[in-house]
Design a protein around this motif. Structure first.
Motif, short mmCIF file in Angstrom:
data_model
loop_
_atom_site.label_atom_id
_atom_site.label_comp_id
_atom_site.label_asym_id
_atom_site.label_seq_id
_atom_site.Cartn_x
_atom_site.Cartn_y
_atom_site.Cartn_z
N GLY A 192 0.79 -1.23 0.00
CA GLY A 192 0.00 0.00 0.00
C GLY A 192 0.82 1.28 0.00
O GLY A 192 0.26 2.38 0.00
N PHE A 193 2.16 1.17 -0.03
CA PHE A 193 3.02 2.35 0.11
C PHE A 193 3.41 2.91 -1.25
O PHE A 193 3.75 2.15 -2.17
N LEU A 194 3.38 4.23 -1.35
CA LEU A 194 3.83 4.88 -2.59
C LEU A 194 5.31 4.56 -2.78
O LEU A 194 6.11 4.65 -1.85
N TYR A 255 12.35 -11.52 -8.23
CA TYR A 255 10.92 -11.86 -8.32
C TYR A 255 10.43 -12.05 -6.88
O TYR A 255 10.66 -13.10 -6.29
N LEU A 256 9.83 -10.99 -6.31
CA LEU A 256 9.53 -10.96 -4.88
C LEU A 256 8.03 -11.04 -4.62
O LEU A 256 7.29 -10.13 -5.01
N PHE A 257 7.60 -12.11 -3.96
CA PHE A 257 6.19 -12.23 -3.58
C PHE A 257 5.97 -11.50 -2.26
O PHE A 257 6.86 -11.48 -1.41
N GLY A 384 3.12 -9.34 -5.82
CA GLY A 384 4.32 -8.75 -5.24
C GLY A 384 4.98 -7.77 -6.18
O GLY A 384 4.30 -7.04 -6.90
N LEU A 385 6.30 -7.79 -6.16
CA LEU A 385 7.08 -6.80 -6.87
C LEU A 385 8.12 -7.48 -7.75
O LEU A 385 8.87 -8.34 -7.26
N ILE A 386 8.13 -7.14 -9.03
CA ILE A 386 9.26 -7.51 -9.87
C ILE A 386 10.24 -6.37 -9.67
O ILE A 386 10.09 -5.28 -10.22
#
Ligand code: N7H
Length: 481
Positions: A192-194, A255-257, A384-386
């Motif tokens: 949820g963080f910018l 590749y971060l879940f 998540g975040l690539i």
């Protein structure tokens, strides 16, 4: 002289994106055929100069729409970049030593240093990654665009260039599909963080840095430029990178879940709203910023959404308020932004952080939370975040930040306090199945000496690789035929 048209567009400016694909590939054994096809791809590669044009078009389109009080016109903009791993260089017959030990070994072999969980099989450590990333990946094509359709069309064009007709010159291993989050969550990662606020400005390129934004020499991001420091190189015998590395950059991809309901529930369970210690405040202290982007170093007690989105305010801090320097009153030492860019915590001691700076790109993947996930508190869909970081040295930049800062409970040195693990990305691989306990100090502003135990995993690495993103001239003269 430095010419932005020589640098791939994702590095210094970032490909504009709503959707972004990462196409991981292996080069066919007929390397000559691949290199000829690569030559045909070069006109499609988006340069820094083109990205600047595209971004100007997007801004003008938005402005015009606002003036007319209408929705912006559809701009079908797409970008393409390409990068190669050490396996890819070797396959292409490029034998030069790039002078970066992490790049050379590849990320799979680097996982013990990064602290990823895993098991040892036949004396060899194997991280808990998906299989695709346990194979040799030669390279990645990054394809971005304004929507699914644009990106799919560009990806088909790219694959057509390499694979049209009877000859297959590129084998697709896996395509990761990233998508920017919808509505007011645009630009925010899944907790949820910018995100994407604090980036270093690059000298003689980003000529108007925002307040608090540090300028680094070009070599911190681009190889062969002023300030390019080869880790381990001795001053009396400096390592010289190959000439074609000029204006290229290393790319660390992870590749971060993210376990979002678990993260949210932890915040709720660990906060104490009766003492003004809300779950929002705890979250902000773990990250170093409120969800809006407002830094806790400037706004320690309450969020300030206007400041959060204001580039003139949201990066103008150094963890050095005279009243609380060396304390965790405003931001815990283990807060994610403080761990990964400690600013005055180090600079006040005379240590420069310049060669630790990275430029972060990357994109979110996966769906929004479902009602069922919220009510059960358990992740059921992967998201998540690539994560992508560009730096002039993986060893000095990305790897150092993860290994020596985020995973190091003693950093920054603040005796007698032990800061603990980076609350978001810190990893401890000392334990059964390569997972050990994590904790931090300073989370609770009312009781800063208390140690907060953190869940072992809420950011879970499932793959990655180190790549090199060559300049356009290098692609033309060294990589392609
Ligand atoms: Fe981080 N997050 O949402 O909590 N990160 N990060 N990161 N990160 C930053 O300042 C996040 C990761 C850095 O200059 C913000 O732009 C998440 C890795 C650095 O003040 C937020 C993940 C590494 C900065 C997040 C993740 C870093 C930074 C604030 C994984 C490197 C700049 C926005 C899923 C090893 C610090 C901003 C500065 C900022 C989050 C990963 C590094 C909100 C969720 C793996 C250098």
């Amino acid at each position: 002289p430095f010419n932005p048209a020589n640098v791939q567009g994702d590095i210094l400016v970032g490909l504009p994106k709503k959707v972004q694909h990462y196409l991981f590939f292996q080069i066919d054994d007929d390397v000559t055929a691949f290199r000829k096809r690569l030559h045909l791809l070069i006109p499609l590669i988006t340069t820094t100069a083109q990205v600047q044009d595209d971004r100007a078009k997007i801004a003008a389109n938005k402005k015009k729409a606002a003036e007319l009080g209408k929705a912006p016109e559809l701009l079908r903009l797409s970008g393409v970049n390409i990068a190669f791993s050490q396996f890819g260089l070797t396959k292409l017959g490029i034998k030069d030593d790039m002078g970066d030990t992490a790049f050379k070994s590849g990320q799979l072999n680097d996982t013990p240093n990064l602290g990823d969980a895993g098991t040892t099989v036949n004396n060899k450590f194997v991280p808990n990654w998906i299989n695709a990333f346990k194979n040799q990946i030669h390279g990645v094509v990054i394809i971005s665009g304004d929507c699914d359709l644009t990106v799919a069309a560009t990806q088909a064009t790219v694959l057509g260039i390499f694979n049209i007709g009877v000859r297959i010159t590129l084998h697709e291993v896996l395509t990761l599909k990233g998508v920017v989050r919808p509505g007011d969550q645009k630009g925010h990662e899944h907790f949820g963080f910018l995100d994407g606020i604090s980036q270093p400005a690059v000298k003689d390129f980003d000529t108007k840095p925002n307040p608090g934004q540090e300028t680094v020499r070009q070599g911190v991001i681009l190889c062969g430029r002023e300030g390019d420091v080869v880790a381990g190189s001795k001053p009396e015998q400096p390592f010289v990178r190959p000439a074609w590395a000029l204006d290229g950059s290393f790319l660390a991809l992870r590749y971060l879940f993210q376990l979002v309901p678990e993260f949210d529930n932890f915040l709720k369970a660990s906060a104490d709203p009766t003492k003004d210690f809300t779950s929002d405040l705890l979250g902000a202290r773990l990250v170093g910023r409120w969800k809006s982007g407002a830094p806790v170093d400037l706004f320690p007690l309450a969020d300030n959404p206007d400041a959060g989105k204001d580039p003139l305010q949201n990066n103008n801090f150094r963890y050095d308020f005279p009243d609380d320097f060396k304390t965790q009153d405003r931001c815990p030492f283990a807060g994610h932004t403080r761990k990964t860019n400690p600013r005055n915590d180090l600079e006040s001691l005379g240590f420069s952080t310049e060669n630790r700076r990275i430029i972060r790109r990357g994109v979110q993947f996966g769906p929004e939370l479902t009602h069922e996930e919220v009510s059960s508190g358990k992740t059921q869909h992967g998201r998540g975040l690539i994560f992508v970081a560009y730096c002039g040295s993986i060893t000095n930049g990305f790897q150092f930040i993860q290994q020596s800062w985020a995973n190091n409970p003693g950093f920054p040195i603040q005796k007698p306090i032990t800061p603990g693990f980076d609350a978001i990305i810190g990893q401890n691989n000392q334990g059964p199945n390569g997972i050990g306990p994590r904790s931090m100090s300073g989370a609770n502003p009312n009781n800063q000496n208390a140690t907060l135990s953190l869940p072992t995993e809420w950011v879970v690495p499932k793959g990655g690789e180190y790549f090199f993103s060559p300049s356009i001239p290098a692609l033309r003269d060294t990589f392609s035929l």
